[in-house]
Write a protein that holds these residues in place. Structure first.
Motif, PDB file in Angstrom:
ATOM      1  N   LYS A 164     -43.559  19.186  13.098  1.00 31.89           N
ATOM      2  CA  LYS A 164     -43.624  17.951  13.875  1.00 31.89           C
ATOM      3  C   LYS A 164     -43.553  16.703  13.005  1.00 31.89           C
ATOM      4  O   LYS A 164     -43.155  15.638  13.479  1.00 31.89           O
ATOM      5  CB  LYS A 164     -44.909  17.923  14.703  1.00 31.89           C
ATOM      6  CG  LYS A 164     -44.965  18.989  15.792  1.00 31.89           C
ATOM      7  CD  LYS A 164     -46.258  18.886  16.584  1.00 31.89           C
ATOM      8  CE  LYS A 164     -46.309  19.951  17.677  1.00 31.89           C
ATOM      9  NZ  LYS A 164     -47.593  19.889  18.430  1.00 31.89           N
ATOM     10  N   ALA A 165     -43.971  16.808  11.763  1.00 28.44           N
ATOM     11  CA  ALA A 165     -43.992  15.642  10.878  1.00 28.44           C
ATOM     12  C   ALA A 165     -43.916  16.124   9.435  1.00 28.44           C
ATOM     13  O   ALA A 165     -44.012  17.322   9.151  1.00 28.44           O
ATOM     14  CB  ALA A 165     -45.255  14.809  11.109  1.00 28.44           C
ATOM     15  N   ILE A 166     -43.740  15.166   8.519  1.00 28.69           N
ATOM     16  CA  ILE A 166     -43.587  15.481   7.093  1.00 28.69           C
ATOM     17  C   ILE A 166     -44.447  14.530   6.276  1.00 28.69           C
ATOM     18  O   ILE A 166     -44.533  13.337   6.579  1.00 28.69           O
ATOM     19  CB  ILE A 166     -42.114  15.354   6.655  1.00 28.69           C
ATOM     20  CG1 ILE A 166     -41.252  16.428   7.328  1.00 28.69           C
ATOM     21  CG2 ILE A 166     -41.972  15.458   5.137  1.00 28.69           C
ATOM     22  CD1 ILE A 166     -39.762  16.257   7.076  1.00 28.69           C
ATOM     23  N   LEU A 167     -45.077  15.077   5.246  1.00 35.00           N
ATOM     24  CA  LEU A 167     -45.735  14.261   4.225  1.00 35.00           C
ATOM     25  C   LEU A 167     -45.017  14.509   2.908  1.00 35.00           C
ATOM     26  O   LEU A 167     -45.108  15.598   2.338  1.00 35.00           O
ATOM     27  CB  LEU A 167     -47.217  14.617   4.099  1.00 35.00           C
ATOM     28  CG  LEU A 167     -47.948  13.954   2.924  1.00 35.00           C
ATOM     29  CD1 LEU A 167     -47.928  12.430   3.052  1.00 35.00           C
ATOM     30  CD2 LEU A 167     -49.384  14.462   2.805  1.00 35.00           C
ATOM     31  N   ASN A 168     -44.276  13.513   2.449  1.00 37.72           N
ATOM     32  CA  ASN A 168     -43.615  13.583   1.146  1.00 37.72           C
ATOM     33  C   ASN A 168     -44.574  13.064   0.082  1.00 37.72           C
ATOM     34  O   ASN A 168     -45.011  11.908   0.145  1.00 37.72           O
ATOM     35  CB  ASN A 168     -42.348  12.730   1.126  1.00 37.72           C
ATOM     36  CG  ASN A 168     -41.236  13.308   1.982  1.00 37.72           C
ATOM     37  OD1 ASN A 168     -41.087  14.519   2.087  1.00 37.72           O
ATOM     38  ND2 ASN A 168     -40.448  12.440   2.596  1.00 37.72           N
TER      39      ASN A 168
END
Length: 374
Positions: A164-168
């Motif tokens: 659902k989402a990304i943390l780079n």
């Protein structure tokens, strides 16, 4: 404000905000504001330069490592706001390659913090899992020790199914290193210019010995070149049955994606570079925020920070950056985007009206002219 006054102010604010009635009211107000924000445009990609942990520690007369720990606590709160509001990608500048120039004590402490915090972030049921966010580490893996690499691999493995989402997490990273890696990937895919290749193929068709020479040269270059992630298939003369018309090259880029397309140098463009960056599969960068009052990007997301990116420099240290600093920025971004979309719509309507009126006039004149002719 003096350092003692700063410490007193921070203690007072934290004590006041931790009172149950105040905490309850604050949470309700946050939820209401986030709900209002979700009714309008929300940035899909937000990046943070989390600057000021060391200065905050010095001003507060605490250990530098404690300043970094407080910075992580601030990050966890901001991430929750981002994902609640509907931000799809958050990119954080966790550790610059330039930070290796700091004291060994601080670098080792930062690596230890990274191991612990990556583990905390990725634990099942914690922040990222609640919001379906996966961790991606962007940076130069070869510069960190094996223990940190193991922590990175565990974190990415535990969150890889979140979609659902990304943390780079840029760690260790500089934009120049990222752009250099992109160029290396492109060069590995690049073929000779189209005209040059066609010339060689024409010669090969006319003179069989040229074809043999091409094969021999290709074999020698493969045997002499060092092993790498890039491998070349045998060069094939155009028109050979059951074979491609040009040499194929396989390349494994930073994200582990296999490419087997050949690339002409004339075809390299800005989009080509964008597609080979670490953030190639992310939406464009909408908002970049840097704390501590310093107004520079410090070799972070230089390519991604394009003309449509809003850049906000906030005059507070990262451990002090909270929801009441962040929500007004999100609100301001949404209002600017609404205004921009409204202007685009009005311009499109004006163009349509101008074209419509012109077409009506043309149709009338054409009709009158046809009547005169008949």
């Amino acid at each position: 404000m003096s350092s003692s006054g700063l410490r007193t102010s921070l203690r007072t604010r934290r004590w006041f905000s931790s009172l149950p009635p105040i905490e309850w009211l604050s949470l309700r107000l946050q939820e209401a504001l986030i709900g209002a924000l979700r009714q309008g445009p929300i940035p899909q990609h937000v990046a943070f330069v989390m600057d000021g942990n060391r200065r905050f520690a010095r001003q507060s007369h605490i250990e530098t490592t404690e300043g970094h720990n407080l910075g992580f606590e601030a990050l966890a709160k901001i991430l929750e706001i981002c994902y609640k509001a509907g931000v799809k990608v958050v990119t954080i500048y966790a550790f610059s390659i330039e930070n290796f120039k700091r004291s060994k004590y601080e670098v080792d402490a930062l690596m230890d913090i990274a191991k612990i915090k990556l583990s905390q972030l990725s634990q099942h049921g914690d922040l990222l899992d609640r919001y379906g966010a996966k961790i991606r580490i962007l940076g130069h893996r070869s510069l960190v020790n094996q223990e940190v690499l193991d922590a990175i691999d565990r974190a990415t493995e535990l969150t890889k199914h979140n979609n659902k989402a990304i943390l780079n997490v840029c760690f260790p990273y500089t934009s120049r290193d990222e752009i250099t890696s992109a160029i290396q990937s492109i060069v590995a895919l690049a073929a000779p210019p189209r005209t040059h290749r066609q010339h060689l193929e024409t010669l090969a068709e006319e003179k069989p010995e040229v074809s043999d020479a091409i094969h021999e040269t290709s074999s020698q270059s493969r045997s002499e070149s060092p092993a790498s992630n890039t491998t070349s298939a045998s060069t094939v003369v155009s028109g050979s049955p059951h074979t491609p018309s040009a040499p194929l090259r396989e390349h494994i880029d930073f994200a582990g994606v296999h490419h087997r397309d050949i690339l002409d140098l004339e075809d390299i463009s800005e989009q080509t570079v964008t597609e080979h960056l670490f953030t190639a599969d992310n939406p464009p960068l909408d908002l970049l925020i840097r704390t501590s009052g310093v107004e520079r990007l410090s070799d972070f997301m230089l390519w991604q920070a394009h003309q449509d990116t809003d850049i906000e420099f906030v005059d507070c240290m990262w451990p002090e950056f909270d929801v009441w600093h962040f929500l007004p920025i999100l609100l301001g971004w949404g209002l600017k985007r609404k205004r921009f979309l409204r202007e685009v719509k009005l311009e499109e309507e004006r163009k349509y009206n101008r074209n419509g009126n012109w077409m009506k006039g043309w149709e009338t004149e054409e009709y009158i002219h046809s009547k005169k002719v008949t």
